[in-house]
Motif scaffolding. Structure first.
Motif: not given
Length: 90
Positions: A46, A49, A79
């Protein structure tokens, strides 16, 4: 696909970056999926991203490409949401 590559060329992304950027996107998506079962990997993915899409937004802003901003901005929000949900469920 052609529209995406034209857009990336329009903001100054060289062809040599395409494989690396695609690999980063693929790794991020895979990390988020695997992160459903193994949270630390999902959280790391995460963050990756999020950094990827922050870079995309900065690249669009530097090229003064406001028409191309909505897509990376929406994906950045998604995200961030995925990261927050991942952290909340640890």
């Amino acid at each position: 696909m052609e529209k995406i590559t034209e857009g990336m060329h329009g903001i100054g992304v060289p062809d040599s970056w395409f494989p690396r950027l695609a690999a980063l996107e693929f790794a991020g998506a895979l990390g988020l999926i695997v992160g459903i079962f193994y949270r630390p990997l999902g959280i790391a993915a995460g963050v990756g991203v999020i950094l990827y899409f922050i870079g995309a937004i900065i690249t669009h802003l530097r090229a003064k490409d406001t028409k191309g901003l909505p897509m990376p901005a929406v994906l950045l929000v998604v995200a961030v949401a995925a990261l927050l949900f991942g952290i909340a469920t640890v």
